[in-house]
Design a protein around this motif. Sequence first.
Motif, PDB file in Angstrom:
ATOM      1  N   GLN A 122       0.821  -1.215   0.000  1.00 11.99           N
ATOM      2  CA  GLN A 122       0.000   0.000   0.000  1.00 11.99           C
ATOM      3  C   GLN A 122       0.855   1.265   0.000  1.00 11.99           C
ATOM      4  O   GLN A 122       0.411   2.309  -0.456  1.00 11.99           O
ATOM      5  N   SER A 123       2.064   1.178   0.514  1.00  9.91           N
ATOM      6  CA  SER A 123       2.898   2.375   0.618  1.00  9.91           C
ATOM      7  C   SER A 123       3.682   2.661  -0.655  1.00  9.91           C
ATOM      8  O   SER A 123       4.328   3.694  -0.757  1.00  9.91           O
ATOM      9  N   ARG A 124       3.626   1.765  -1.609  1.00  8.84           N
ATOM     10  CA  ARG A 124       4.349   1.972  -2.861  1.00  8.84           C
ATOM     11  C   ARG A 124       3.571   2.890  -3.779  1.00  8.84           C
ATOM     12  O   ARG A 124       2.352   2.914  -3.771  1.00  8.84           O
ATOM     13  N   TRP A 125       4.319   3.601  -4.620  1.00  8.89           N
ATOM     14  CA  TRP A 125       3.688   4.432  -5.630  1.00  8.89           C
ATOM     15  C   TRP A 125       2.977   3.542  -6.621  1.00  8.89           C
ATOM     16  O   TRP A 125       3.316   2.381  -6.798  1.00  8.89           O
ATOM     17  N   ASP A 126       2.017   4.135  -7.322  1.00  7.24           N
ATOM     18  CA  ASP A 126       1.292   3.352  -8.325  1.00  7.24           C
ATOM     19  C   ASP A 126       2.220   2.848  -9.411  1.00  7.24           C
ATOM     20  O   ASP A 126       2.216   1.685  -9.753  1.00  7.24           O
ATOM     21  N   ASN A 127       3.014   3.754  -9.987  1.00  8.27           N
ATOM     22  CA  ASN A 127       3.946   3.332 -11.026  1.00  8.27           C
ATOM     23  C   ASN A 127       5.146   2.661 -10.387  1.00  8.27           C
ATOM     24  O   ASN A 127       5.665   3.120  -9.380  1.00  8.27           O
ATOM     25  N   ARG A 128       5.568   1.586 -10.997  1.00 13.22           N
ATOM     26  CA  ARG A 128       6.745   0.876 -10.513  1.00 13.22           C
ATOM     27  C   ARG A 128       7.776   0.826 -11.631  1.00 13.22           C
ATOM     28  O   ARG A 128       7.428   0.774 -12.804  1.00 13.22           O
ATOM     29  N   LEU A 129       9.018   0.811 -11.232  1.00 14.85           N
ATOM     30  CA  LEU A 129      10.100   0.668 -12.205  1.00 14.85           C
ATOM     31  C   LEU A 129      10.161  -0.797 -12.609  1.00 14.85           C
ATOM     32  O   LEU A 129      10.429  -1.671 -11.800  1.00 14.85           O
ATOM     33  N   ARG A 130       9.861  -1.055 -13.874  1.00  4.69           N
ATOM     34  CA  ARG A 130       9.866  -2.426 -14.382  1.00  4.69           C
ATOM     35  C   ARG A 130      11.197  -2.789 -15.026  1.00  4.69           C
ATOM     36  O   ARG A 130      11.564  -3.959 -15.071  1.00  4.69           O
ATOM     37  N   GLY A 131      11.873  -1.772 -15.554  1.00  2.00           N
ATOM     38  CA  GLY A 131      13.130  -2.056 -16.219  1.00  2.00           C
ATOM     39  C   GLY A 131      13.965  -0.804 -16.374  1.00  2.00           C
ATOM     40  O   GLY A 131      13.454   0.318 -16.330  1.00  2.00           O
ATOM     41  N   LEU A 132      15.256  -0.993 -16.514  1.00  2.13           N
ATOM     42  CA  LEU A 132      16.199   0.105 -16.683  1.00  2.13           C
ATOM     43  C   LEU A 132      17.291  -0.372 -17.632  1.00  2.13           C
ATOM     44  O   LEU A 132      17.859  -1.444 -17.446  1.00  2.13           O
ATOM     45  N   SER A 133      17.532   0.425 -18.650  1.00  2.00           N
ATOM     46  CA  SER A 133      18.664   0.119 -19.521  1.00  2.00           C
ATOM     47  C   SER A 133      19.397   1.437 -19.794  1.00  2.00           C
ATOM     48  O   SER A 133      18.804   2.517 -19.720  1.00  2.00           O
ATOM     49  N   TRP A 134      20.665   1.319 -20.061  1.00  2.00           N
ATOM     50  CA  TRP A 134      21.452   2.528 -20.302  1.00  2.00           C
ATOM     51  C   TRP A 134      22.600   2.200 -21.242  1.00  2.00           C
ATOM     52  O   TRP A 134      22.977   1.056 -21.429  1.00  2.00           O
ATOM     53  N   ARG A 135      23.098   3.265 -21.818  1.00  2.00           N
ATOM     54  CA  ARG A 135      24.277   3.139 -22.681  1.00  2.00           C
ATOM     55  C   ARG A 135      24.981   4.495 -22.716  1.00  2.00           C
ATOM     56  O   ARG A 135      24.413   5.516 -22.347  1.00  2.00           O
ATOM     57  N   VAL A 136      26.214   4.480 -23.183  1.00  2.00           N
ATOM     58  CA  VAL A 136      26.982   5.706 -23.348  1.00  2.00           C
ATOM     59  C   VAL A 136      27.279   5.852 -24.836  1.00  2.00           C
ATOM     60  O   VAL A 136      27.789   4.935 -25.471  1.00  2.00           O
ATOM     61  N   ASP A 137      26.925   7.005 -25.382  1.00  2.00           N
ATOM     62  CA  ASP A 137      27.157   7.314 -26.795  1.00  2.00           C
ATOM     63  C   ASP A 137      28.028   8.553 -26.895  1.00  2.00           C
ATOM     64  O   ASP A 137      28.206   9.284 -25.916  1.00  2.00           O
ATOM     65  N   ASN A 138      28.519   8.812 -28.090  1.00  2.00           N
ATOM     66  CA  ASN A 138      29.184  10.079 -28.395  1.00  2.00           C
ATOM     67  C   ASN A 138      28.202  10.927 -29.191  1.00  2.00           C
ATOM     68  O   ASN A 138      27.548  10.424 -30.112  1.00  2.00           O
ATOM     69  N   LYS A 139      28.111  12.191 -28.823  1.00  2.00           N
ATOM     70  CA  LYS A 139      27.238  13.092 -29.576  1.00  2.00           C
ATOM     71  C   LYS A 139      27.800  13.274 -30.974  1.00  2.00           C
ATOM     72  O   LYS A 139      28.979  13.543 -31.150  1.00  2.00           O
ATOM     73  N   SER A 140      26.914  13.136 -31.954  1.00  2.00           N
ATOM     74  CA  SER A 140      27.345  13.351 -33.332  1.00  2.00           C
ATOM     75  C   SER A 140      26.779  14.649 -33.899  1.00  2.00           C
ATOM     76  O   SER A 140      27.243  15.127 -34.916  1.00  2.00           O
ATOM     77  N   GLN A 141      25.791  15.222 -33.197  1.00  2.00           N
ATOM     78  CA  GLN A 141      25.221  16.503 -33.622  1.00  2.00           C
ATOM     79  C   GLN A 141      24.998  17.367 -32.403  1.00  2.00           C
ATOM     80  O   GLN A 141      24.653  16.877 -31.332  1.00  2.00           O
ATOM     81  N   SER A 142      25.169  18.660 -32.588  1.00  2.00           N
ATOM     82  CA  SER A 142      24.924  19.601 -31.504  1.00  2.00           C
ATOM     83  C   SER A 142      24.860  21.002 -32.085  1.00  2.00           C
ATOM     84  O   SER A 142      25.401  21.268 -33.167  1.00  2.00           O
ATOM     85  N   ARG A 143      24.210  21.884 -31.373  1.00  2.00           N
ATOM     86  CA  ARG A 143      24.175  23.292 -31.786  1.00  2.00           C
ATOM     87  C   ARG A 143      25.556  23.920 -31.671  1.00  2.00           C
ATOM     88  O   ARG A 143      25.885  24.857 -32.359  1.00  2.00           O
ATOM     89  N   HIS A 144      26.326  23.384 -30.720  1.00  2.00           N
ATOM     90  CA  HIS A 144      27.662  23.930 -30.481  1.00  2.00           C
ATOM     91  C   HIS A 144      28.698  22.888 -30.883  1.00  2.00           C
ATOM     92  O   HIS A 144      28.655  21.743 -30.435  1.00  2.00           O
ATOM     93  N   SER A 145      29.634  23.265 -31.699  1.00  2.00           N
ATOM     94  CA  SER A 145      30.630  22.315 -32.206  1.00  2.00           C
ATOM     95  C   SER A 145      31.497  21.737 -31.089  1.00  2.00           C
ATOM     96  O   SER A 145      32.016  20.627 -31.212  1.00  2.00           O
TER      97      SER A 145
END
Length: 188
Positions: free
Chosen positions: A111-134
């Motif tokens: 009962q004390s838990r929030w309605d939404n639960r974290l079902r999954g988590l994934s992550w990765r590290v990328d290099n930016k290939s586009q940006s407003r600032h070079s």
Amino acid sequence: MAGETERCKPLIGLLSGLAQDIFHGTAGVTEELLRTQLYPEVSPEEFRPFLAKMRGILKSIASADMDFNQLEAFLTAQTKKQGGITSEQAALISKFWRNQKGRIRESLMNQSRWDNRLRGLSWRVDNKSQSRHSAQIHTPVAIMELELGKSGQKSEFLYLEMDEVKVNQVLKKLSELEESINTLMQTA
């Protein structure tokens, strides 16, 4: 022995009914139902204070998540106070709590838990290939995908993109959270 068991049934039934109502969210457990099924010889005016007392005792025990030593001390105090409970009632409450503590605790945690639960988590590290600032091109960026959802419903996805500074801030907050949890666990 059979007479003692028969005397115990109404109180055990009352405690079970109260647990269903208070902790498990069972609909339809009313004062009238409990009185007519368990204490039909008692008038509503006499039953109401007894029900309130038992409800208060159960709530106190559960909210403090009492271990058995605390429970015995609490129930002993209840038997000694004016208008308290009898030692037979205290023994039945103790027996009930020993049998139901796990289920009640689990229900309260759910009962004390929030309605939404974290079902999954994934992550990765990328290099930016586009940006407003070079200057930001080819800088590492962490991308996280959180899968959130309510029981029995379709998941929602939340995407987060963080640079190195934000990742370090998140890691620092998680470390602080871990320290707080460890501190709480040591004092409990």
